[in-house]
Design a protein around this motif. Structure first.
Motif, PDB file in Angstrom:
ATOM      1  N   SER A 181      -5.772   5.907  -8.712  1.00 49.63           N
ATOM      2  CA  SER A 181      -6.269   4.536  -8.488  1.00 49.63           C
ATOM      3  C   SER A 181      -6.746   3.928  -9.804  1.00 49.63           C
ATOM      4  O   SER A 181      -6.423   2.782 -10.130  1.00 49.63           O
TER       5      SER A 181
ATOM      6  N   ASP B  55     -11.976  -1.288  -1.425  1.00 46.97           N
ATOM      7  CA  ASP B  55     -12.639  -0.377  -2.361  1.00 46.97           C
ATOM      8  C   ASP B  55     -13.403  -1.160  -3.425  1.00 46.97           C
ATOM      9  O   ASP B  55     -12.806  -1.886  -4.224  1.00 46.97           O
TER      10      ASP B  55
ATOM     11  N   THR C 267      -8.405  -5.589  -1.070  1.00 51.35           N
ATOM     12  CA  THR C 267      -8.861  -4.202  -1.211  1.00 51.35           C
ATOM     13  C   THR C 267     -10.115  -3.970  -0.376  1.00 51.35           C
ATOM     14  O   THR C 267     -10.871  -4.901  -0.101  1.00 51.35           O
TER      15      THR C 267
ATOM     16  N   GLN D 243       0.822  -1.206   0.000  1.00 49.08           N
ATOM     17  CA  GLN D 243       0.000   0.000   0.000  1.00 49.08           C
ATOM     18  C   GLN D 243       0.860   1.262   0.000  1.00 49.08           C
ATOM     19  O   GLN D 243       0.563   2.231  -0.698  1.00 49.08           O
TER      20      GLN D 243
ATOM     21  N   GLN E 216       3.609   4.341  -7.078  1.00 45.73           N
ATOM     22  CA  GLN E 216       2.947   3.035  -7.023  1.00 45.73           C
ATOM     23  C   GLN E 216       3.113   2.267  -8.330  1.00 45.73           C
ATOM     24  O   GLN E 216       3.205   1.042  -8.322  1.00 45.73           O
TER      25      GLN E 216
ATOM     26  N   SER F 240      -8.521   9.034  -6.382  1.00 46.30           N
ATOM     27  CA  SER F 240      -9.358   8.236  -7.292  1.00 46.30           C
ATOM     28  C   SER F 240      -8.794   8.205  -8.715  1.00 46.30           C
ATOM     29  O   SER F 240      -8.849   7.180  -9.399  1.00 46.30           O
TER      30      SER F 240
ATOM     31  N   VAL G 141     -12.271  -0.563  -7.028  1.00 51.71           N
ATOM     32  CA  VAL G 141     -11.039  -1.289  -7.338  1.00 51.71           C
ATOM     33  C   VAL G 141     -11.341  -2.785  -7.523  1.00 51.71           C
ATOM     34  O   VAL G 141     -10.860  -3.424  -8.453  1.00 51.71           O
TER      35      VAL G 141
ATOM     36  N   THR H 101      -4.185   0.587  -3.902  1.00 53.36           N
ATOM     37  CA  THR H 101      -4.664   1.949  -4.171  1.00 53.36           C
ATOM     38  C   THR H 101      -4.938   2.722  -2.885  1.00 53.36           C
ATOM     39  O   THR H 101      -5.441   3.841  -2.921  1.00 53.36           O
TER      40      THR H 101
END
Length: 259
Positions: A182, A206, A204, A95, A153, A179, A209, A174
């Motif tokens: 991501s 999210d 995740t 992360q 990332q 956003s 995602v 992410t």
């Protein structure tokens, strides 16, 4: 997608502490991962999803059960076998990027290769192929402090892929991104998964995602709660997202509770 099983998780348990202080983080979880699959793992904070990922990564040892990668029991690996597994068979995407501040993007990416004695033209060609795919050619000579979060990332993603591992493990990849970044990262990872049949297992919280995955395991209190499969031929990410949200609501507390 290939029907070969690249990973088999069989009745994994993980217990912390003893007697009155005993906590069962995992309670007999079993599942297979097929070659070329993009598997998501979701669950509330404390559900056991990161513990599960760390067992597969051999960062922690399960209390019982076994984990097979390409029909080899990784739970029994020691010493050189373990180092080889971590260095060659798995890529890990964290992360918080976990880049070394005193190395350039290029040096960070090829570090796993140089640790195993792969240098020169072979390393360079792999590096530039991945840098093009992840749109980071422009930052290869920069240090992490000179990059945006999204760039960092994607550099970390290139590092996780450089040794062509059998499986990439992504832990909230992410979580530290906005956003827009991501979406960029997930578009790139999804393309690599589809075009190169790269197996990815991702934790995740999210739902957006998670909608990029081909299958999702929902974990609650250390057990498998539910499984969703995307219909690749007829279902887009928006439809899959709606189904994910429905399961999250059934788990209780709505999407804000699935951390």
């Amino acid at each position: 997608m290939n029907s070969n099983r690249v990973l088999q998780v069989e009745s994994i348990t993980k217990v912390y502490g003893k007697d009155d202080n005993k906590t069962e983080a995992l309670r007999g979880i079993s599942f297979d991962v097929l070659e070329g699959e993009f598997l998501g793992i979701m669950g509330a904070s404390g559900s056991g999803k990161t513990t599960l990922l760390n067992c597969i990564a051999t960062m922690i040892k399960p209390t019982s059960g076994k984990i097979m990668l390409k029909h080899r029991n990784i739970s029994s690996f020691k010493g050189g076998q373990l180092a080889d597994y971590r260095g060659k068979e798995i890529g890990y995407l964290f992360q918080e990027f976990e880049l070394l501040d005193n190395l350039t993007a290029k040096e960070n990416i090829i570090l796993p290769l140089s640790l195993h004695g792969i240098t020169g033209k072979q390393a360079e060609s792999k590096l530039y192929e991945l840098a093009n795919r992840l749109d980071i050619v422009g930052v290869l000579d920069k240090f992490p402090s000179q990059m945006s979060g999204g760039q960092k990332q994607r550099v970390a993603a290139a590092r996780s892929l450089i040794s062509n591992p059998s499986i990439v493990l992504a832990d909230e990849p992410t979580g530290a991104l906005d956003s827009k970044n991501s979406k960029i990262l997930m578009d790139k990872l999804s393309k690599i998964n589809k075009e190169h049949q790269k197996t990815i297992v991702m934790v995740t919280h999210d739902a957006n995602v998670a909608s990029y995955c081909s299958r999702i395991l929902f974990i609650q209190d250390g057990c498998l709660f539910h499984e969703l499969r995307k219909n690749i031929e007829t279902e887009n990410t928006d439809n899959f997202y709606e189904r994910i949200i429905t399961v999250i609501a059934q788990m209780g507390g709505g999407s804000a509770n699935v951390l």
